[in-house]
Every structure is written in C-alpha cells, then in structure tokens.
Enzyme design. Structure first.
Site, PDB file in Angstrom:
ATOM      1  N   ASP A 144     -13.850  -1.096  -5.066  1.00  0.00           N
ATOM      2  CA  ASP A 144     -15.033  -1.618  -4.374  1.00  0.00           C
ATOM      3  C   ASP A 144     -14.977  -1.453  -2.865  1.00  0.00           C
ATOM      4  O   ASP A 144     -13.928  -1.230  -2.265  1.00  0.00           O
ATOM      5  CB  ASP A 144     -15.179  -3.111  -4.670  1.00  0.00           C
ATOM      6  CG  ASP A 144     -14.177  -3.949  -3.875  1.00  0.00           C
ATOM      7  OD1 ASP A 144     -12.963  -3.643  -3.931  1.00  0.00           O
ATOM      8  OD2 ASP A 144     -14.593  -4.891  -3.180  1.00  0.00           O
ATOM      9  N   LYS A 200      -2.280   6.764  -1.424  1.00  0.00           N
ATOM     10  CA  LYS A 200      -2.494   7.230  -0.045  1.00  0.00           C
ATOM     11  C   LYS A 200      -1.164   7.118   0.692  1.00  0.00           C
ATOM     12  O   LYS A 200      -0.937   6.152   1.429  1.00  0.00           O
ATOM     13  CB  LYS A 200      -3.535   6.339   0.662  1.00  0.00           C
ATOM     14  CG  LYS A 200      -4.930   6.418   0.077  1.00  0.00           C
ATOM     15  CD  LYS A 200      -5.947   5.842   1.062  1.00  0.00           C
ATOM     16  CE  LYS A 200      -6.653   4.659   0.537  1.00  0.00           C
ATOM     17  NZ  LYS A 200      -7.649   4.081   1.456  1.00  0.00           N
ATOM     18  N   LEU A 202       1.503  -3.625  -4.464  1.00  0.00           N
ATOM     19  CA  LEU A 202       2.372  -3.160  -5.543  1.00  0.00           C
ATOM     20  C   LEU A 202       3.765  -3.771  -5.431  1.00  0.00           C
ATOM     21  O   LEU A 202       4.341  -4.218  -6.429  1.00  0.00           O
ATOM     22  CB  LEU A 202       2.454  -1.630  -5.519  1.00  0.00           C
ATOM     23  CG  LEU A 202       2.963  -0.992  -6.808  1.00  0.00           C
ATOM     24  CD1 LEU A 202       1.966  -1.187  -7.944  1.00  0.00           C
ATOM     25  CD2 LEU A 202       3.243   0.494  -6.614  1.00  0.00           C
ATOM     26  N   ASP A 260      -5.129   0.357  -8.995  1.00  0.00           N
ATOM     27  CA  ASP A 260      -6.100   1.407  -8.694  1.00  0.00           C
ATOM     28  C   ASP A 260      -5.587   2.319  -7.583  1.00  0.00           C
ATOM     29  O   ASP A 260      -5.537   3.529  -7.747  1.00  0.00           O
ATOM     30  CB  ASP A 260      -7.476   0.803  -8.328  1.00  0.00           C
ATOM     31  CG  ASP A 260      -7.388  -0.279  -7.255  1.00  0.00           C
ATOM     32  OD1 ASP A 260      -6.272  -0.617  -6.803  1.00  0.00           O
ATOM     33  OD2 ASP A 260      -8.450  -0.806  -6.856  1.00  0.00           O
ATOM     34  N   GLY A 302      -9.524  -4.310  -9.133  1.00  0.00           N
ATOM     35  CA  GLY A 302      -9.649  -2.871  -8.919  1.00  0.00           C
ATOM     36  C   GLY A 302      -9.236  -1.992 -10.082  1.00  0.00           C
ATOM     37  O   GLY A 302      -9.829  -0.939 -10.314  1.00  0.00           O
ATOM     38  N   ARG A 354     -18.071  -0.735  -7.774  1.00  0.00           N
ATOM     39  CA  ARG A 354     -17.049  -0.708  -8.839  1.00  0.00           C
ATOM     40  C   ARG A 354     -17.565  -0.034 -10.102  1.00  0.00           C
ATOM     41  O   ARG A 354     -16.808   0.506 -10.896  1.00  0.00           O
ATOM     42  CB  ARG A 354     -16.623  -2.132  -9.221  1.00  0.00           C
ATOM     43  CG  ARG A 354     -15.825  -2.880  -8.165  1.00  0.00           C
ATOM     44  CD  ARG A 354     -15.195  -4.120  -8.805  1.00  0.00           C
ATOM     45  NE  ARG A 354     -14.827  -5.126  -7.836  1.00  0.00           N
ATOM     46  CZ  ARG A 354     -13.675  -5.159  -7.149  1.00  0.00           C
ATOM     47  NH1 ARG A 354     -12.784  -4.217  -7.330  1.00  0.00           N
ATOM     48  NH2 ARG A 354     -13.425  -6.123  -6.294  1.00  0.00           N
ATOM     49  N   ASP A 400      -1.981   1.705  -1.101  1.00  0.00           N
ATOM     50  CA  ASP A 400      -2.374   1.979   0.287  1.00  0.00           C
ATOM     51  C   ASP A 400      -1.178   1.625   1.185  1.00  0.00           C
ATOM     52  O   ASP A 400      -0.266   2.419   1.337  1.00  0.00           O
ATOM     53  CB  ASP A 400      -3.626   1.137   0.566  1.00  0.00           C
ATOM     54  CG  ASP A 400      -4.280   1.432   1.897  1.00  0.00           C
ATOM     55  OD1 ASP A 400      -4.432   2.612   2.248  1.00  0.00           O
ATOM     56  OD2 ASP A 400      -4.657   0.481   2.599  1.00  0.00           O
ATOM     57  N   THR A 401      -1.145   0.415   1.734  1.00  0.00           N
ATOM     58  CA  THR A 401       0.035   0.034   2.524  1.00  0.00           C
ATOM     59  C   THR A 401       1.257  -0.141   1.618  1.00  0.00           C
ATOM     60  O   THR A 401       2.395  -0.088   2.079  1.00  0.00           O
ATOM     61  CB  THR A 401      -0.188  -1.308   3.265  1.00  0.00           C
ATOM     62  OG1 THR A 401      -0.310  -2.363   2.301  1.00  0.00           O
ATOM     63  CG2 THR A 401      -1.408  -1.249   4.148  1.00  0.00           C
ATOM     64  N   GLY A 402       1.025  -0.404   0.357  1.00  0.00           N
ATOM     65  CA  GLY A 402       2.112  -0.637  -0.593  1.00  0.00           C
ATOM     66  C   GLY A 402       2.403  -2.108  -0.822  1.00  0.00           C
ATOM     67  O   GLY A 402       3.157  -2.469  -1.726  1.00  0.00           O
TER      68      GLY A 402
HETATM   69  P1  IMP Z   1      -2.169  -2.170  -0.385  1.00  0.00           P
HETATM   70  O1  IMP Z   1      -1.604  -3.515  -0.702  1.00  0.00           O
HETATM   71  O2  IMP Z   1      -2.430  -1.991   1.070  1.00  0.00           O
HETATM   72  O3  IMP Z   1      -1.349  -1.036  -0.964  1.00  0.00           O
HETATM   73  O4  IMP Z   1      -3.614  -2.109  -0.980  1.00  0.00           O
HETATM   74  C1  IMP Z   1      -3.842  -1.927  -2.300  1.00  0.00           C
HETATM   75  C2  IMP Z   1      -5.219  -2.435  -2.636  1.00  0.00           C
HETATM   76  O5  IMP Z   1      -6.123  -2.328  -1.541  1.00  0.00           O
HETATM   77  C3  IMP Z   1      -5.803  -1.586  -3.727  1.00  0.00           C
HETATM   78  O6  IMP Z   1      -5.436  -2.073  -5.005  1.00  0.00           O
HETATM   79  C4  IMP Z   1      -7.287  -1.694  -3.467  1.00  0.00           C
HETATM   80  O7  IMP Z   1      -7.785  -2.848  -4.128  1.00  0.00           O
HETATM   81  C5  IMP Z   1      -7.369  -1.876  -1.976  1.00  0.00           C
HETATM   82  N1  IMP Z   1      -7.665  -0.587  -1.352  1.00  0.00           N
HETATM   83  C6  IMP Z   1      -6.812   0.243  -0.742  1.00  0.00           C
HETATM   84  N2  IMP Z   1      -7.416   1.360  -0.319  1.00  0.00           N
HETATM   85  C7  IMP Z   1      -8.714   1.232  -0.684  1.00  0.00           C
HETATM   86  C8  IMP Z   1      -9.871   2.096  -0.561  1.00  0.00           C
HETATM   87  O8  IMP Z   1      -9.825   3.227  -0.061  1.00  0.00           O
HETATM   88  N3  IMP Z   1     -11.024   1.586  -1.067  1.00  0.00           N
HETATM   89  C9  IMP Z   1     -11.125   0.359  -1.645  1.00  0.00           C
HETATM   90  N4  IMP Z   1     -10.064  -0.452  -1.817  1.00  0.00           N
HETATM   91  C10 IMP Z   1      -8.869  -0.021  -1.325  1.00  0.00           C
HETATM   92 MG    MG Z   2      -6.444  -3.519  -5.980  1.00  0.00          MG
END
Ligand code: IMP
Ligand code: MG
Length: 173
Positions: free
Chosen positions: A158, A130, A107, A99, A40, A164, A102-104
C-alpha cells in the site's frame, strides 16, 4: 491507474511465485509453517500457498501483524508487534514471508520474535527486496525480485492504505 508505472505484471508475478514455490518445496520440509507479515504480505501469501501446494508442500498458514508504516513513504524505524505470535510454533520449521524488505528492520524484528518460540528452523522469504535501502544487515533466504530504490504499490502493498488490491506491482511516480 494514474501516476503508476507497471513494474511487474500479474503474469510476471505469477510466474515468479511459482518458481519460488518450486525452490522452497525442494529446500524445506513439506510440513513447514508459513508466517506472513500483515497486511502487506496477505496477497502474496494467498497465491504462494496455492503455488506451494502445486509444488508438493503442505504449509500451515499463520500471520503476524507488525506496526504499519503509517501514511508516510518513510518508515518510522520503530517496529512493534500488534497482537500475539501464533501458538504452537515450538519445534516447527518456519518460513517467514514478507512483501518487501526495505531497511530490514521488520524482517529482523519478526525473525527475532519467532526465534524466541523455540522453532526448529527459520527461513525468510520476501517477494521484493530493495538491498540498497538496508539499514540493518539481513539477507532473505528467498527473494522474488530485487528492485531499485523506488516506492512500489499493489499486490498487497500500500501507499496510505491504497492500492493493495491491484493485481500488479507498480511504481508511484
Ligand atoms: P523495513 O522494515 O524498512 O524493511 O520495511 C518493510 C516494510 O515496509 C514492508 O513490509 C512494507 O510494508 C513497507 N515498505 C517498504 N518499502 C515499501 C514500498 O516501496 N512501498 C510500500 N511499502 C513499503
Ligand atoms: Mg510489510
């Protein structure tokens, strides 16, 4: 493109990436290692590297690949490392770049992996954040744009491996 609403144009992204680079060049030592999360962050890292150069930084560039979202819009919640953590990070200042946060979980997982490598210092940066979606507590040190709980694509991001390549960020409707 059909079914996409432009959220951030290519010009808006470029302006924000330049501003972020200026902020980071002021804050981090010039010779940090930028570690991007694949796939991403690939487009963001490529533009960011050149913006950082203009701002006076000299980052090295590395990548980590985490398990992907699959083809769903919801994460499985389980994050895995695919491949290795780059060698030679011990003692180095590191900027972890993703990129979207989201949930964190991604990271937090990637940061924990890097901290095990005896790096000297870790900063985190995400182009998009987010905050409403957070499930684990984490606040990136640098954020391009905070957004609502919408599903976005483009500029490296994506949906089922599509979009992408788009130069802008759009919302799937
Ligand atoms: P997390 O682990 O839930 O924070 O998700 C992070 C990853 O989920 C990001 O690096 C993206 O690859 C993917 N992701 C989160 N939100 C989106 C979205 O709105 N569109 C596409 N990919 C997303
Ligand atoms: Mg990602």
């Amino acid at each position: 493109m059909d079914g996409l609403r432009v959220l951030f144009s290519a010009a808006e992204i470029a302006a924000r990436v330049d501003a972020l680079a200026t902020e980071i060049a002021r804050t981090l030592p010039a010779d940090f290692v930028m570690v991007g999360l694949l796939k991403g962050a690939c487009v963001f890292v490529a533009d960011f590297a050149r913006a950082l150069d203009r701002a006076g930084s000299r980052p090295e560039i590395e990548f980590i690949r985490l398990s992907s979202y699959g083809s769903a819009k919801e994460s499985s919640g389980a994050v895995q490392l695919l491949g290795d953590i780059p060698a030679g990070l011990a003692g180095r200042p590191v900027l972890l770049v993703d990129d979207i946060v989201d949930t964190g979980r991604s990271l937090v997982f990637a940061a924990a992996q890097l901290r095990q490598r005896d790096i000297s210092n870790l900063w985190t940066c995400a182009l998009l954040d987010k905050p409403q979606r957070r499930e684990v507590e984490v606040t990136p040190d640098f954020v391009g744009f905070a957004i609502e709980d919408v599903f976005v694509v483009g500029y490296g991001i994506d949906y089922a491996e599509k979009y992408r390549h788009l130069p802008y960020i759009g919302v799937v409707e």
